[in-house]
Design a protein around this motif. Structure first.
Motif, mmCIF file in Angstrom:
data_model
loop_
_atom_site.group_PDB
_atom_site.id
_atom_site.type_symbol
_atom_site.label_atom_id
_atom_site.label_comp_id
_atom_site.label_asym_id
_atom_site.label_seq_id
_atom_site.Cartn_x
_atom_site.Cartn_y
_atom_site.Cartn_z
ATOM 1 N N SER A 224 9.247 9.772 -0.425
ATOM 2 C CA SER A 224 8.305 9.644 -1.546
ATOM 3 C C SER A 224 7.775 11.013 -1.984
ATOM 4 C CB SER A 224 7.156 8.697 -1.213
ATOM 5 O OG SER A 224 6.401 9.191 -0.136
ATOM 6 N N GLY B 254 10.576 12.782 -3.873
ATOM 7 C CA GLY B 254 10.686 12.202 -5.216
ATOM 8 C C GLY B 254 9.577 12.671 -6.141
ATOM 9 N N GLN B 255 8.371 12.741 -5.607
ATOM 10 C CA GLN B 255 7.231 13.206 -6.387
ATOM 11 C C GLN B 255 7.411 14.675 -6.785
ATOM 12 O OE1 GLN B 255 3.586 13.254 -4.134
ATOM 13 N NE2 GLN B 255 2.313 13.176 -5.979
ATOM 14 N N LYS C 215 10.104 14.969 -9.506
ATOM 15 C CA LYS C 215 9.598 14.564 -10.829
ATOM 16 C C LYS C 215 8.700 15.647 -11.414
ATOM 17 C CE LYS C 215 7.766 11.292 -13.776
ATOM 18 N NZ LYS C 215 8.396 10.453 -14.670
ATOM 19 N N GLU D 116 11.778 14.331 -14.589
ATOM 20 C CA GLU D 116 12.310 12.974 -14.587
ATOM 21 C C GLU D 116 12.518 12.526 -13.150
ATOM 22 O OE1 GLU D 116 16.219 12.482 -16.448
ATOM 23 O OE2 GLU D 116 16.634 14.563 -16.020
ATOM 24 N N ASN D 117 12.570 11.213 -12.970
ATOM 25 C CA ASN D 117 12.774 10.657 -11.640
ATOM 26 C C ASN D 117 14.131 11.073 -11.088
ATOM 27 O OD1 ASN D 117 10.349 9.224 -11.670
ATOM 28 N ND2 ASN D 117 11.307 7.519 -12.735
ATOM 29 N N SER E 276 16.350 9.230 -9.549
ATOM 30 C CA SER E 276 17.433 8.296 -9.905
ATOM 31 C C SER E 276 17.867 8.475 -11.355
ATOM 32 C CB SER E 276 17.018 6.850 -9.639
ATOM 33 O OG SER E 276 15.885 6.509 -10.395
ATOM 34 N N ASP E 277 16.929 8.764 -12.254
ATOM 35 C CA ASP E 277 17.294 9.022 -13.649
ATOM 36 C C ASP E 277 18.152 10.280 -13.747
ATOM 37 O OD1 ASP E 277 15.861 6.805 -14.470
ATOM 38 O OD2 ASP E 277 14.076 7.965 -15.006
#
Length: 121
Positions: free
Chosen positions: A49, A52-53, A56, A61-62, A64-65
């Motif tokens: 997490s 991921g933060q 981003k 962007e995320n 996964s995107d």
């Protein structure tokens, strides 16, 4: 137009020097291993997490995107430059579900894979 889109996408994929080294490593890893089940948090030894933060924040962007965008860039190249079938392209870029691939491709390019491939002829 398609080349302009690819150039714009390429510019988004290459990390600038101001991006944290962990995120640069994640981006490089994604670009080299987009075909696989990518799990970069382990690579940079961060909690998923938090990784991921951070991703981003730095990239905008995320994760996964971003991964899907890289996959669609590669799929576009394959559709332009090879005679591969669409389902083969889907598997080659790491998406085993053909229908999901087609939906994702249209979302990213505005064309179905068939339309995109036919425009290259």
């Amino acid at each position: 137009m398609i080349h302009a889109v690819n150039e714009w996408m390429n510019n988004r994929f290459h990390p600038s020097a101001t991006v944290r080294k962990e995120v640069q490593l994640m981006i490089r890893y994604i670009r080299e291993h987009y075909k696989e089940d990518v799990q970069v948090a382990k690579l940079v030894q961060l909690h998923p997490s938090y990784a991921g933060q951070m991703f981003k924040q730095e990239v905008g962007e995320n994760f996964s995107d971003y991964l899907n965008r890289v996959r669609m860039e590669k799929a576009s190249e394959l559709l332009e430059r090879t005679t591969m079938k669409i389902y083969e392209v889907s598997g080659t870029v790491g998406i085993s579900d053909y229908r999901y691939f087609c939906k994702l491709f249209k979302r990213h390019t505005g064309f179905t894979p068939t339309q995109y491939k036919n425009k290259q002829v």
